[in-house]
Every structure is written in structure tokens, then in C-alpha cells.
Scaffold this active site. Sequence first.
Site, short mmCIF file in Angstrom:
data_model
loop_
_atom_site.label_atom_id
_atom_site.label_comp_id
_atom_site.label_asym_id
_atom_site.label_seq_id
_atom_site.Cartn_x
_atom_site.Cartn_y
_atom_site.Cartn_z
N LYS A 5 7.62 -17.91 -9.97
CA LYS A 5 6.91 -16.62 -10.53
C LYS A 5 5.73 -17.43 -11.13
CE LYS A 5 7.05 -13.04 -14.02
NZ LYS A 5 7.69 -12.38 -15.08
N ASP B 65 -4.62 -6.37 5.27
CA ASP B 65 -5.66 -6.87 6.31
C ASP B 65 -5.66 -8.38 5.37
OD1 ASP B 65 -7.49 -3.85 5.80
OD2 ASP B 65 -6.80 -4.89 7.78
N LYS C 208 -14.29 1.77 16.12
CA LYS C 208 -13.07 0.84 16.32
C LYS C 208 -12.49 1.06 17.51
CE LYS C 208 -10.81 0.52 12.32
NZ LYS C 208 -10.13 0.72 11.24
N ASN D 51 0.85 -1.22 -0.06
CA ASN D 51 0.11 0.09 0.07
C ASN D 51 0.76 1.16 -0.12
OD1 ASN D 51 0.50 0.90 2.95
ND2 ASN D 51 -0.27 -1.19 3.15
N LYS E 152 -11.75 -2.36 19.58
CA LYS E 152 -10.27 -2.96 19.72
C LYS E 152 -9.86 -2.66 20.81
CE LYS E 152 -9.75 -3.15 15.08
NZ LYS E 152 -9.15 -4.19 14.15
O1 PMT Z 1 2.91 6.24 6.49
P1 PMT Z 1 2.21 7.62 5.88
O2 PMT Z 1 2.59 7.68 4.54
O3 PMT Z 1 2.68 8.69 6.65
O4 PMT Z 1 0.38 7.41 5.83
C1 PMT Z 1 0.32 7.37 7.24
C2 PMT Z 1 -0.84 6.35 7.41
C3 PMT Z 1 -2.05 6.92 6.35
C4 PMT Z 1 -0.63 5.22 7.00
C5 PMT Z 1 -1.42 6.55 8.80
O5 PMT Z 1 -1.91 7.97 9.21
C6 PMT Z 1 -2.59 5.52 9.06
O6 PMT Z 1 -3.69 5.86 8.99
N1 PMT Z 1 -2.28 4.38 9.47
C7 PMT Z 1 -3.38 3.01 9.69
C8 PMT Z 1 -3.65 2.57 8.35
C9 PMT Z 1 -4.38 1.43 8.59
O7 PMT Z 1 -4.10 0.14 8.49
O8 PMT Z 1 -5.58 1.85 9.09
P2 PMT Z 1 -6.88 0.72 9.21
O9 PMT Z 1 -8.08 1.54 9.66
O10 PMT Z 1 -6.82 -0.35 7.97
O11 PMT Z 1 -6.20 -0.04 10.57
C10 PMT Z 1 -6.72 0.29 11.87
C11 PMT Z 1 -5.79 0.21 12.98
O12 PMT Z 1 -5.37 -1.24 13.07
C12 PMT Z 1 -4.29 0.75 12.44
O13 PMT Z 1 -3.73 1.18 13.82
C13 PMT Z 1 -3.60 -0.57 12.00
O14 PMT Z 1 -2.03 -0.44 12.34
C14 PMT Z 1 -4.06 -1.65 12.78
N2 PMT Z 1 -3.96 -2.98 12.21
C15 PMT Z 1 -4.63 -2.94 10.77
C16 PMT Z 1 -4.67 -4.30 10.30
C17 PMT Z 1 -3.90 -5.27 11.00
N3 PMT Z 1 -3.95 -6.76 10.53
N4 PMT Z 1 -3.39 -5.01 12.25
C18 PMT Z 1 -3.47 -4.03 12.91
O15 PMT Z 1 -2.99 -3.72 14.01
#
Ligand code: PMT
Length: 402
Positions: free
Chosen positions: A284, A274, A336, A205, A340
Site C-alpha cells: 500500500k 485508457d 472514431k 469508472n 477504428k
Molecule cells: O455500463 P453502463 O453504466 O450502462 O454505462 C454504459 C456506458 C456509458 C459505459 C456505455 O454506453 C459506453 O459508452 N461505453 C463505452 C465507454 C468508453 O470507453 O467509451 P470510449 O469513447 O472511451 O471508448 C471507445 C470505444 O473503444 C468503446 O467501444 C470502448 O469499449 C473501446 N475501448 C476503449 C478503450 C480501450 N483501451 N479499448 C477499447 O476497446
Amino acid sequence: MLIALGVTGGIGAYKAVEVARGLQKRGHDVVAVMTHSATRFVGAVTFEAITRRHVITDQFEMGMNADIEHIALASTIDLLLIAPATANIIAKLAHGIADDFLSTLYTATRAPLLLAPAMNTQMLEHEAVRANLNTLAARGARFVDPGEGYLACGWIGKGRLAEPDEIVAAAEAILRPEGPLRGQRVLVTAGPTYEDVDPVRFIGNRSSGRMGYAIAAEAARRGAEVTLVTGPTTIEAPAVRQIVKVRSAAQMHEAVMSRAGDMQVVVMAAAVADYSPAARAEQKVAKDGDTLTLLLRKTPDILGELGQRRVAKGGGPLLVGFAAETEDVVAHAMAKRERKHADLIVANDVSRSDAGFDVDSNAVTIVGAEGADALPLQSKSRVASEILTRVERLLTARAVKV
Ligand code: PMT
């Protein structure tokens, strides 16, 4: 600590003498670096008498290049403090101009920068000056804002150099942070994860790591012992205690879960995938058909697991999660946070071109038990400061409860 005190050509230069004296009273060693125009306001000999050190006024004076003085000094100072900071020096630093010792020292050092701007009110409000200040803020510069009152030019307004005590206190806060984060163990995740499809392809991503790195840097500046768990990025790593490089969500899961139990704070800024390919092809994948179907499997929810562990144990690190949303940002973030069991959720609208992924600025809403706090668009370093100030409040509240 060794502080380089930059003095530039403003009437506030006379106050810099008091700043030097105040820093010394607190046990710091001060080396004065004066621009040519500063010497028009205060003689170098004044600083020499106060600091009992050679005052640097000219990059090319004899003996200055014996051991490339600016490089030697740059690698030994703990703080570069410029007071007063004129519009001119602010512009030079913002644009990397290095045509005198002070501006060269700035480009050669990795020490934190503290600026005490001082100038006429109109100049301070000029968009060119504001843009330069924002550029420096985005790089993590700290500021002692000018005061209001009578200015040398006869005006009344904002622009006076801050009082020496205020400047000294701001320097102390950087060098000896006494806040609740001092000495605390903080784990920060940053950047994307790459989920390999085959030896050549992966699903990733657009996370650059900037947001997480800014949080790690700010936590370290506040005296925390920071462990940064980072996915693949290309930006410069901040000066923190430990950096753990990972690639996939599974590796990030292992790196976090094996360390979190020892932490006081965990901040999950990483964009963790995710889903990940159910099976990674050893070779490949051939480009046979017109379509290719990938079977993806959910990855471990690290933040969710941390929250559940805390509930099960009845305690654990303070948890800050992020939420990358494109609509109903606050509602999703509030849901969330509950789901969480996080203390804070930092929600950013990643559909904006000037916020979220891979830009220097962010517009976040910080959701906590008391509600949602929508912050204006600002540099990620300032967003990091806003987040950690709230983390400090929660740490203080916990300490009080205990
Ligand atoms: O890195 P940059 O270019 O500065 O961009 C910053 C950012 C946009 C990446 C950052 O500000 C941000 O939003 N990070 C979280 C991105 C994300 O995965 O959001 P989410 O809504 O999908 O996840 C929610 C939370 O669960 C996040 O804290 C994530 O770290 C966590 N997570 C997600 C998936 C997973 N399998 N395990 C997790 O712990």
C-alpha cells in the site's frame, strides 16, 4: 415450449381462447392462468377444454400448494404471455404486487414476459399506465401493441387487444427467433475495468454494466450464442452461454482478443480504462507527502486492434464500438468509426444525468456507413434492440454479398 397464458379481466379475454389455440397449433404447450375478473368474461372450462390442462384461477384452491404450484410453474415455463393485459395487471407487475396467482407467477419466474395490453384509449394514454409500461420495458418486457378500432366501451381509438395471430407471432419470435442473429456467435463487453494502483487502491469508472448486459440479453433473446466479457459489476447477469469475468483493461484485452476470431459479431460496450498505472505497487502506497504522482501508461486499444486485425485479414467479426463523449458527440463518433474500422459506433452523451453511465436509460446516436441515426431517450433494453436490429441488417447484407 411451455407457455403460461395469463388472462385478465378485459373484454379481449374471449380472444385469448384463439391465442391458446394458435400457440397449440404451433406445437406449444399452454397452461392458462386466469385472474378472478377474467373468469367474469370467459369461463375457465373453455380454456380447460382447449388446453386440456387444469386452469389456474386461484392461488389458494385446494391442492394448489401441494408442491407450491407457482414456484414449480415459474421454473418450468419458457414464456409468460399475458393477453389481454389490463391496466391493473400492468400496474401490479410494474410494482411487484403479488396478490393473486398470475402476479405471483410473474415475480417467481425468470421467463421472458410478453404483454398484449388492452384498455380504453384514455387509460392507455394515462401517464400512470405509460409509466408502468416503461418500467416493464426497462426490465426487458416485450409488447404486442394494441390495435385501433371500435372498443368495447363504444369508443373508436387505440386500445383494442391485438389480433390473436399477431400475439401468437410475437410469442413465436421470442421462443423461436428466426432472425439473422439466430445461432450467431456474439461477444459483448460490459462494465468498467479496475486498474490497480496498489493492493488497496484502483482507478475505475462509473460504468455499471447495464448497457452491455442489455445488449447481451437481447442478443441471446434473438437466438445468438452470447459470450459476455464483463468488468466488475453488481447487477444481475443475463442468461447467456458464457460469462467471462475480468478486472483490468489488460485482462479484458486478453479475454477479447483470444475469442474474437471465433465470433461473427463483437460489441464493445465496456468502459475500458485508457490508462493504467505503469507499475502496480506491491505494498500500500504510504500517505507521506501532500501530493502523490502516478505514472500512467496507455492501455491496449482493444477495438482499434480488432479493426486493424480485420483490415489485415480482409475480414472478421462485425464490429460495434461505443463512444462516451461529452461534446460534438456525432462528429467524434464518425471520426472514431473511421479510425477504428468499426461498422457501427454507438455514441452516447455521458454528460447527461439521464443517459450513459449507471442509469437505466440512454440517448444514443448510432453512426454507420450511411450516416448518423439519433435515437430518443429510452430504456437500455430498447436501445439494445435498436442496435441489434442494425447489426442484423448488416449481417444480412454481408450474407447477401457472400
Ligand atoms: O455500463 P453502463 O453504466 O450502462 O454505462 C454504459 C456506458 C456509458 C459505459 C456505455 O454506453 C459506453 O459508452 N461505453 C463505452 C465507454 C468508453 O470507453 O467509451 P470510449 O469513447 O472511451 O471508448 C471507445 C470505444 O473503444 C468503446 O467501444 C470502448 O469499449 C473501446 N475501448 C476503449 C478503450 C480501450 N483501451 N479499448 C477499447 O476497446
